[in-house]
Design a protein around this motif. Structure first.
Motif, PDB file in Angstrom:
ATOM      1  N   ALA A   1      43.979 -17.906  35.408  1.00 13.59           N
ATOM      2  CA  ALA A   1      43.827 -19.113  36.221  1.00 13.59           C
ATOM      3  C   ALA A   1      42.349 -19.445  36.420  1.00 13.59           C
ATOM      4  CB  ALA A   1      44.508 -18.919  37.578  1.00 13.59           C
ATOM      5  N   GLN A   2      41.520 -18.397  36.608  1.00 11.66           N
ATOM      6  CA  GLN A   2      40.079 -18.616  36.743  1.00 11.66           C
ATOM      7  C   GLN A   2      39.492 -19.179  35.456  1.00 11.66           C
ATOM      8  OE1 GLN A   2      39.510 -14.388  38.059  1.00 11.66           O
ATOM      9  NE2 GLN A   2      38.060 -15.326  39.487  1.00 11.66           N
ATOM     10  N   LEU A   3      39.923 -18.621  34.327  1.00 12.59           N
ATOM     11  CA  LEU A   3      39.398 -19.073  33.045  1.00 12.59           C
ATOM     12  C   LEU A   3      39.829 -20.520  32.773  1.00 12.59           C
ATOM     13  CD1 LEU A   3      37.767 -18.315  30.553  1.00 12.59           C
ATOM     14  CD2 LEU A   3      39.855 -17.407  29.531  1.00 12.59           C
ATOM     15  N   ALA A   4      41.084 -20.832  33.109  1.00 12.51           N
ATOM     16  CA  ALA A   4      41.565 -22.198  32.908  1.00 12.51           C
ATOM     17  C   ALA A   4      40.767 -23.180  33.755  1.00 12.51           C
ATOM     18  CB  ALA A   4      43.049 -22.282  33.256  1.00 12.51           C
ATOM     19  N   ALA A   5      40.422 -22.773  34.970  1.00 11.46           N
ATOM     20  CA  ALA A   5      39.624 -23.640  35.842  1.00 11.46           C
ATOM     21  C   ALA A   5      38.228 -23.831  35.272  1.00 11.46           C
ATOM     22  CB  ALA A   5      39.554 -23.047  37.245  1.00 11.46           C
ATOM     23  N   ALA A   6      37.652 -22.734  34.747  1.00  9.24           N
ATOM     24  CA  ALA A   6      36.313 -22.835  34.158  1.00  9.24           C
ATOM     25  C   ALA A   6      36.314 -23.740  32.940  1.00  9.24           C
ATOM     26  CB  ALA A   6      35.809 -21.444  33.781  1.00  9.24           C
ATOM     27  N   MET A   7      37.407 -23.711  32.179  1.00  5.22           N
ATOM     28  CA  MET A   7      37.480 -24.532  30.979  1.00  5.22           C
ATOM     29  C   MET A   7      37.455 -26.027  31.290  1.00  5.22           C
ATOM     30  SD  MET A   7      37.492 -22.740  28.225  1.00  5.22           S
ATOM     31  CE  MET A   7      38.146 -23.936  27.083  1.00  5.22           C
ATOM     32  N   ARG A   8      37.782 -26.379  32.523  1.00  5.06           N
ATOM     33  CA  ARG A   8      37.768 -27.793  32.900  1.00  5.06           C
ATOM     34  C   ARG A   8      36.374 -28.275  33.269  1.00  5.06           C
ATOM     35  NH1 ARG A   8      42.948 -26.329  35.119  1.00  5.06           N
ATOM     36  NH2 ARG A   8      42.026 -25.796  37.138  1.00  5.06           N
ATOM     37  N   GLN A   9      35.428 -27.325  33.357  1.00  8.15           N
ATOM     38  CA  GLN A   9      34.056 -27.696  33.691  1.00  8.15           C
ATOM     39  C   GLN A   9      33.291 -28.065  32.420  1.00  8.15           C
ATOM     40  OE1 GLN A   9      33.254 -27.919  36.935  1.00  8.15           O
ATOM     41  NE2 GLN A   9      35.401 -27.299  37.254  1.00  8.15           N
TER      42      GLN A   9
ATOM     43  N   SER B   1      48.096 -16.808  26.635  1.00  7.66           N
ATOM     44  CA  SER B   1      48.308 -17.779  27.704  1.00  7.66           C
ATOM     45  C   SER B   1      47.306 -17.557  28.823  1.00  7.66           C
ATOM     46  CB  SER B   1      49.732 -17.644  28.253  1.00  7.66           C
ATOM     47  OG  SER B   1      49.898 -18.389  29.433  1.00  7.66           O
ATOM     48  N   PHE B   2      47.009 -18.628  29.550  1.00  6.07           N
ATOM     49  CA  PHE B   2      46.184 -18.501  30.746  1.00  6.07           C
ATOM     50  C   PHE B   2      46.939 -17.787  31.862  1.00  6.07           C
ATOM     51  CE2 PHE B   2      43.619 -22.359  29.254  1.00  6.07           C
ATOM     52  CZ  PHE B   2      42.545 -21.575  28.882  1.00  6.07           C
ATOM     53  N   GLY B   3      48.181 -17.422  31.604  1.00  3.86           N
ATOM     54  CA  GLY B   3      48.939 -16.667  32.587  1.00  3.86           C
ATOM     55  C   GLY B   3      48.630 -15.180  32.585  1.00  3.86           C
ATOM     56  N   GLU B   4      47.789 -14.711  31.643  1.00  4.38           N
ATOM     57  CA  GLU B   4      47.428 -13.294  31.596  1.00  4.38           C
ATOM     58  C   GLU B   4      45.945 -13.125  31.885  1.00  4.38           C
ATOM     59  OE1 GLU B   4      47.678 -11.695  27.512  1.00  4.38           O
ATOM     60  OE2 GLU B   4      47.990 -13.763  26.853  1.00  4.38           O
ATOM     61  N   ASP B   5      45.533 -11.871  32.047  1.00  2.00           N
ATOM     62  CA  ASP B   5      44.120 -11.582  32.314  1.00  2.00           C
ATOM     63  C   ASP B   5      43.333 -11.628  31.005  1.00  2.00           C
ATOM     64  OD1 ASP B   5      44.640 -11.221  34.996  1.00  2.00           O
ATOM     65  OD2 ASP B   5      44.984  -9.066  34.782  1.00  2.00           O
TER      66      ASP B   5
ATOM     67  N   LEU C   1      32.738 -10.486  16.429  1.00  2.00           N
ATOM     68  CA  LEU C   1      33.731 -10.551  17.500  1.00  2.00           C
ATOM     69  C   LEU C   1      34.942 -11.377  17.096  1.00  2.00           C
ATOM     70  CD1 LEU C   1      31.293 -10.953  20.515  1.00  2.00           C
ATOM     71  CD2 LEU C   1      32.807  -9.007  20.102  1.00  2.00           C
ATOM     72  N   LEU C   2      34.748 -12.425  16.312  1.00  2.00           N
ATOM     73  CA  LEU C   2      35.875 -13.234  15.868  1.00  2.00           C
ATOM     74  C   LEU C   2      36.805 -12.435  14.961  1.00  2.00           C
ATOM     75  CD1 LEU C   2      34.160 -16.685  15.179  1.00  2.00           C
ATOM     76  CD2 LEU C   2      35.608 -16.051  17.127  1.00  2.00           C
ATOM     77  N   THR C   3      36.253 -11.488  14.190  1.00  2.00           N
ATOM     78  CA  THR C   3      37.105 -10.633  13.363  1.00  2.00           C
ATOM     79  C   THR C   3      37.889  -9.644  14.219  1.00  2.00           C
ATOM     80  OG1 THR C   3      35.412  -8.920  12.996  1.00  2.00           O
ATOM     81  CG2 THR C   3      35.464 -10.788  11.450  1.00  2.00           C
ATOM     82  N   LEU C   4      37.475  -9.444  15.467  1.00  2.00           N
ATOM     83  CA  LEU C   4      38.179  -8.555  16.390  1.00  2.00           C
ATOM     84  C   LEU C   4      39.123  -9.338  17.298  1.00  2.00           C
ATOM     85  CD1 LEU C   4      35.254  -6.137  17.378  1.00  2.00           C
ATOM     86  CD2 LEU C   4      36.996  -5.864  15.604  1.00  2.00           C
ATOM     87  N   ASP C   5      39.463 -10.543  16.867  1.00  2.00           N
ATOM     88  CA  ASP C   5      40.458 -11.391  17.541  1.00  2.00           C
ATOM     89  C   ASP C   5      39.993 -11.980  18.858  1.00  2.00           C
ATOM     90  OD1 ASP C   5      42.087 -11.076  15.426  1.00  2.00           O
ATOM     91  OD2 ASP C   5      43.576  -9.821  16.405  1.00  2.00           O
ATOM     92  N   TYR C   6      38.679 -12.127  19.050  1.00  2.00           N
ATOM     93  CA  TYR C   6      38.184 -12.965  20.139  1.00  2.00           C
ATOM     94  C   TYR C   6      38.333 -14.416  19.689  1.00  2.00           C
ATOM     95  CZ  TYR C   6      36.140  -9.068  22.722  1.00  2.00           C
ATOM     96  OH  TYR C   6      35.968  -7.916  23.446  1.00  2.00           O
ATOM     97  N   CYS C   7      38.514 -15.309  20.641  1.00  2.00           N
ATOM     98  CA  CYS C   7      38.514 -16.733  20.325  1.00  2.00           C
ATOM     99  C   CYS C   7      37.260 -17.363  20.930  1.00  2.00           C
ATOM    100  CB  CYS C   7      39.765 -17.427  20.852  1.00  2.00           C
ATOM    101  SG  CYS C   7      39.965 -17.409  22.643  1.00  2.00           S
ATOM    102  N   GLN C   8      36.814 -18.424  20.314  1.00  2.00           N
ATOM    103  CA  GLN C   8      35.625 -19.111  20.802  1.00  2.00           C
ATOM    104  C   GLN C   8      36.082 -20.303  21.642  1.00  2.00           C
ATOM    105  OE1 GLN C   8      32.306 -19.635  18.091  1.00  2.00           O
ATOM    106  NE2 GLN C   8      31.914 -21.684  18.933  1.00  2.00           N
ATOM    107  N   LEU C   9      35.925 -20.183  22.944  1.00  2.00           N
ATOM    108  CA  LEU C   9      36.316 -21.263  23.848  1.00  2.00           C
ATOM    109  C   LEU C   9      35.206 -22.276  24.050  1.00  2.00           C
ATOM    110  CD1 LEU C   9      38.275 -19.242  26.566  1.00  2.00           C
ATOM    111  CD2 LEU C   9      39.185 -20.529  24.633  1.00  2.00           C
TER     112      LEU C   9
ATOM    113  N   LEU D   1      46.110 -24.712  24.868  1.00  2.00           N
ATOM    114  CA  LEU D   1      45.171 -25.535  24.111  1.00  2.00           C
ATOM    115  C   LEU D   1      45.659 -25.829  22.694  1.00  2.00           C
ATOM    116  CD1 LEU D   1      41.857 -23.735  25.162  1.00  2.00           C
ATOM    117  CD2 LEU D   1      42.952 -25.700  26.240  1.00  2.00           C
ATOM    118  N   LEU D   2      46.918 -25.462  22.402  1.00  2.00           N
ATOM    119  CA  LEU D   2      47.450 -25.605  21.048  1.00  2.00           C
ATOM    120  C   LEU D   2      48.530 -26.680  20.989  1.00  2.00           C
ATOM    121  CD1 LEU D   2      47.782 -21.813  20.192  1.00  2.00           C
ATOM    122  CD2 LEU D   2      46.129 -23.404  19.204  1.00  2.00           C
ATOM    123  N   PRO D   3      48.782 -27.244  19.802  1.00  2.00           N
ATOM    124  CA  PRO D   3      49.868 -28.211  19.657  1.00  2.00           C
ATOM    125  C   PRO D   3      51.222 -27.584  19.961  1.00  2.00           C
ATOM    126  CG  PRO D   3      48.413 -28.227  17.737  1.00  2.00           C
ATOM    127  CD  PRO D   3      48.034 -27.030  18.551  1.00  2.00           C
ATOM    128  N   ALA D   4      52.171 -28.407  20.346  1.00  2.00           N
ATOM    129  CA  ALA D   4      53.493 -27.905  20.725  1.00  2.00           C
ATOM    130  C   ALA D   4      54.213 -27.232  19.560  1.00  2.00           C
ATOM    131  CB  ALA D   4      54.333 -29.055  21.276  1.00  2.00           C
TER     132      ALA D   4
END
Length: 312
Positions: free
Chosen positions: A175-183, A104-108, A130-138, A250-253
């Motif tokens: 919150a910072q990351l969520a804001a950046a994602m809107r750019q 969640s964007f609620g964590e660091d 990095l993707l095999t180490l559980d990073y996600c590609q935003l 960013l995921l379906p409900a």
């Protein structure tokens, strides 16, 4: 339907690779304090999955040739164990699987940004790692993972140094990351969510009945508990490899990841004591015999053969 029938159906659907199951089997026995197995024990533990004794022997020595497994000769007997690098990789992967997939964007978050300091080919290789180490590609040049991963024992060591790979590293609040994602610069990259969600749904359909059986006293034998741990671990890892691991915003409900995780943990943990008992019984029987022995396959399934090496 009986537990045997369910396990047989799971095998028919999953068709796990022999080399994969060998590595999983050794990692399971290590978790219960047995760092090595006689060849006869390895055969007896895997034959109920339908693999031929000859195929198991061939696969083990092939893994040894690729330095994924170590095989020591003791007279006419062979003692087998995972190579240290393989064991460490499997343990790190297991620890990542134990982290719930709900993000969640609620964590660091820890983010890695490619600012153009490395070539496209090199960045492609780094991104795959990095993707095999559980990073996600935003975004095409932005990878992220919750900072909580670094607090997990053994997980921090698998994080490549950003300086080594020419990436800029930042720790940011959600919150910072969520804001950046809107750019526009950090627009979310497209992911195949349908394929990953379908794998989770198949996992649930396959293993939910076993979860219900586990609640019934005596419905699952010690051997079946061991096989269940192997199969549910194999199935859940397959799902996680296809999961883009995006923040839940960013995921379906109706995303199925957490339901599958709960099924995985319920079965994997719920079968632990019986699986330990089965491993101890098999290894004790082989040790008492003083020579490799094997058990007859118990599941009604066409016998399998060895396959290509799976990297740990």
């Amino acid at each position: 339907m009986s537990t045997t029938s369910y396990l047989d159906a799971c095998l028919q659907q999953a068709r796990p690779r022999l080399n994969t199951m060998l590595i999983l089997m050794f990692s399971e026995t290590q978790l219960f304090g047995q760092n090595s197995q006689w060849l006869g024990s390895a055969i007896a533990l895997l034959e109920p999955l339908g693999f031929q004794e000859r195929a198991i022997r061939t696969a083990l020595f092939r893994l040894a040739a690729h330095q994924a497994v170590r095989v020591e000769r003791h007279g006419r007997r062979s003692l087998c164990r995972l190579a240290p690098a393989t064991a460490a990789a499997v343990a790190a992967a297991r620890q990542r699987l134990d982290i719930p997939p709900a993000r969640s964007f609620g964590e660091d978050w820890t983010i890695l940004v490619n600012s153009g300091g490395i070539s496209a080919a090199r960045y492609g290789a780094v991104r795959k790692r990095l993707l095999t180490l559980d990073y996600c590609q935003l975004a095409p040049n932005l990878l992220a993972r919750p900072t909580a991963y670094r607090a997990r024992a053994g997980v921090e060591r698998d994080m490549p140094a950003s300086e080594e790979h020419g990436l800029a590293l930042f720790d940011v609040g959600g919150a910072q990351l969520a804001a950046a994602m809107r750019q526009p610069l950090f627009g979310r990259s497209d992911c195949d969510l349908d394929a990953a969600d379908e794998l989770y749904r198949q996992f649930q359909q396959r293993f939910q009945p076993l979860r219900k059986l586990l609640a019934q006293h005596g419905a699952i034998s010690d051997e079946q508990a061991f096989l269940t741990r192997l199969l549910v671990s194999h199935g859940y890892q397959h799902c996680r490899r296809s999961d883009p691991l995006l923040p839940q915003e960013l995921l379906p409900a109706a995303w199925q990841a957490m339901a599958a995780y709960q099924t995985y943990t319920a079965l994997y943990c719920g079968c632990a004591s019986q699986a330990r008992r089965h491993i101890q019984a098999v290894t004790a029987a082989v040790a008492a015999a003083g020579q490799p022995t094997s058990a007859a396959p118990r599941l009604r399934r066409a016998l399998l053969t060895s396959d290509s090496l799976v990297a740990a």
